[in-house]
Design a protein around this motif. Sequence first.
Motif, PDB file in Angstrom:
ATOM      1  N   ASN A   7       0.827  -1.217   0.000  1.00  0.00           N
ATOM      2  CA  ASN A   7       0.000   0.000   0.000  1.00  0.00           C
ATOM      3  C   ASN A   7       0.855   1.259   0.000  1.00  0.00           C
ATOM      4  O   ASN A   7       0.533   2.242  -0.672  1.00  0.00           O
ATOM      5  CB  ASN A   7      -0.955  -0.007   1.198  1.00  0.00           C
ATOM      6  N   LYS A   8       1.949   1.240   0.733  1.00  0.00           N
ATOM      7  CA  LYS A   8       2.870   2.390   0.786  1.00  0.00           C
ATOM      8  C   LYS A   8       3.510   2.624  -0.586  1.00  0.00           C
ATOM      9  O   LYS A   8       3.617   3.762  -1.034  1.00  0.00           O
ATOM     10  CB  LYS A   8       3.936   2.136   1.858  1.00  0.00           C
ATOM     11  N   LEU A   9       3.893   1.558  -1.267  1.00  0.00           N
ATOM     12  CA  LEU A   9       4.482   1.671  -2.606  1.00  0.00           C
ATOM     13  C   LEU A   9       3.473   2.281  -3.581  1.00  0.00           C
ATOM     14  O   LEU A   9       3.792   3.227  -4.295  1.00  0.00           O
ATOM     15  CB  LEU A   9       4.938   0.303  -3.122  1.00  0.00           C
ATOM     16  N   TYR A  10       2.255   1.757  -3.586  1.00  0.00           N
ATOM     17  CA  TYR A  10       1.218   2.301  -4.475  1.00  0.00           C
ATOM     18  C   TYR A  10       0.982   3.785  -4.199  1.00  0.00           C
ATOM     19  O   TYR A  10       0.910   4.594  -5.114  1.00  0.00           O
ATOM     20  CB  TYR A  10      -0.100   1.534  -4.324  1.00  0.00           C
ATOM     21  N   ALA A  11       0.877   4.150  -2.935  1.00  0.00           N
ATOM     22  CA  ALA A  11       0.592   5.543  -2.567  1.00  0.00           C
ATOM     23  C   ALA A  11       1.754   6.479  -2.926  1.00  0.00           C
ATOM     24  O   ALA A  11       1.529   7.600  -3.375  1.00  0.00           O
ATOM     25  CB  ALA A  11       0.284   5.640  -1.072  1.00  0.00           C
ATOM     26  N   ASP A  12       2.976   6.016  -2.739  1.00  0.00           N
ATOM     27  CA  ASP A  12       4.141   6.876  -2.955  1.00  0.00           C
ATOM     28  C   ASP A  12       4.580   6.966  -4.410  1.00  0.00           C
ATOM     29  O   ASP A  12       5.180   7.958  -4.802  1.00  0.00           O
ATOM     30  CB  ASP A  12       5.333   6.388  -2.117  1.00  0.00           C
ATOM     31  N   ILE A  25       2.386   5.572 -14.268  1.00  0.00           N
ATOM     32  CA  ILE A  25       0.929   5.593 -14.329  1.00  0.00           C
ATOM     33  C   ILE A  25       0.319   4.640 -13.302  1.00  0.00           C
ATOM     34  O   ILE A  25      -0.575   5.023 -12.554  1.00  0.00           O
ATOM     35  CB  ILE A  25       0.436   5.212 -15.752  1.00  0.00           C
ATOM     36  N   ALA A  26       0.799   3.394 -13.281  1.00  0.00           N
ATOM     37  CA  ALA A  26       0.240   2.407 -12.357  1.00  0.00           C
ATOM     38  C   ALA A  26       1.272   1.327 -12.059  1.00  0.00           C
ATOM     39  O   ALA A  26       2.045   0.942 -12.932  1.00  0.00           O
ATOM     40  CB  ALA A  26      -1.008   1.764 -12.950  1.00  0.00           C
ATOM     41  N   VAL A  27       1.273   0.834 -10.841  1.00  0.00           N
ATOM     42  CA  VAL A  27       2.105  -0.304 -10.466  1.00  0.00           C
ATOM     43  C   VAL A  27       1.309  -1.561 -10.783  1.00  0.00           C
ATOM     44  O   VAL A  27       0.175  -1.714 -10.325  1.00  0.00           O
ATOM     45  CB  VAL A  27       2.480  -0.250  -8.966  1.00  0.00           C
ATOM     46  N   LEU A  28       1.892  -2.433 -11.608  1.00  0.00           N
ATOM     47  CA  LEU A  28       1.200  -3.665 -11.991  1.00  0.00           C
ATOM     48  C   LEU A  28       1.384  -4.776 -10.967  1.00  0.00           C
ATOM     49  O   LEU A  28       0.423  -5.428 -10.568  1.00  0.00           O
ATOM     50  CB  LEU A  28       1.709  -4.151 -13.356  1.00  0.00           C
ATOM     51  N   SER A  29       2.629  -4.996 -10.589  1.00  0.00           N
ATOM     52  CA  SER A  29       2.895  -6.061  -9.626  1.00  0.00           C
ATOM     53  C   SER A  29       4.211  -5.795  -8.917  1.00  0.00           C
ATOM     54  O   SER A  29       5.066  -5.082  -9.417  1.00  0.00           O
ATOM     55  CB  SER A  29       2.951  -7.420 -10.332  1.00  0.00           C
ATOM     56  N   ILE A  30       4.327  -6.419  -7.759  1.00  0.00           N
ATOM     57  CA  ILE A  30       5.563  -6.330  -6.996  1.00  0.00           C
ATOM     58  C   ILE A  30       6.322  -7.628  -7.222  1.00  0.00           C
ATOM     59  O   ILE A  30       5.802  -8.712  -6.976  1.00  0.00           O
ATOM     60  CB  ILE A  30       5.275  -6.097  -5.504  1.00  0.00           C
TER      61      ILE A  30
END
Length: 149
Positions: A7-12, A25-30
């Motif tokens: 969640n922190k990665l997506y938000a930051d 634009i968007a994080v697809l996967s970690i």
Amino acid sequence: MEKFLENKLYADVEGTCSGAYGYIIAVLSIVDIGQGNVLSGTGQAEFITVYRAIVFKPFKGEVVDGIVGEVNKMGFFVEVGPLNVFVSNHLIDPEMKFDPNSNPPSYASQDQIIERDTHVRLKIVGTRVDATEIFAIGTIKEDHLGVVE
């Protein structure tokens, strides 16, 4: 802990601009969350994270579609996703003239009109990459560029 880091990665990261990779634009996967290192003096932890993302990094010569955001006598700004592209009046077809008396302000020719919220196709003629932003200049002076209907 892993869900918090996701969640922190997506938000930051999502919606930011990196000079090296362009707009994220968007994080697809970690792919991998590394082992955390405790930062001395603060007690905070740092995690090296590898992830896959959709990015947008415009380049010179790329043809893109966008929506006109602002029109003035110097030219107009086109919103291409997160990128604002400036099209100078020197890079507009000479038949198109700025009409300062129209409401909203516009560039008009016999068969086209460019005003706020008009869809246009343009070619990027130059970019400048900052640490956190990308600036671009475009043209509609070539064939198949201009108002998209």
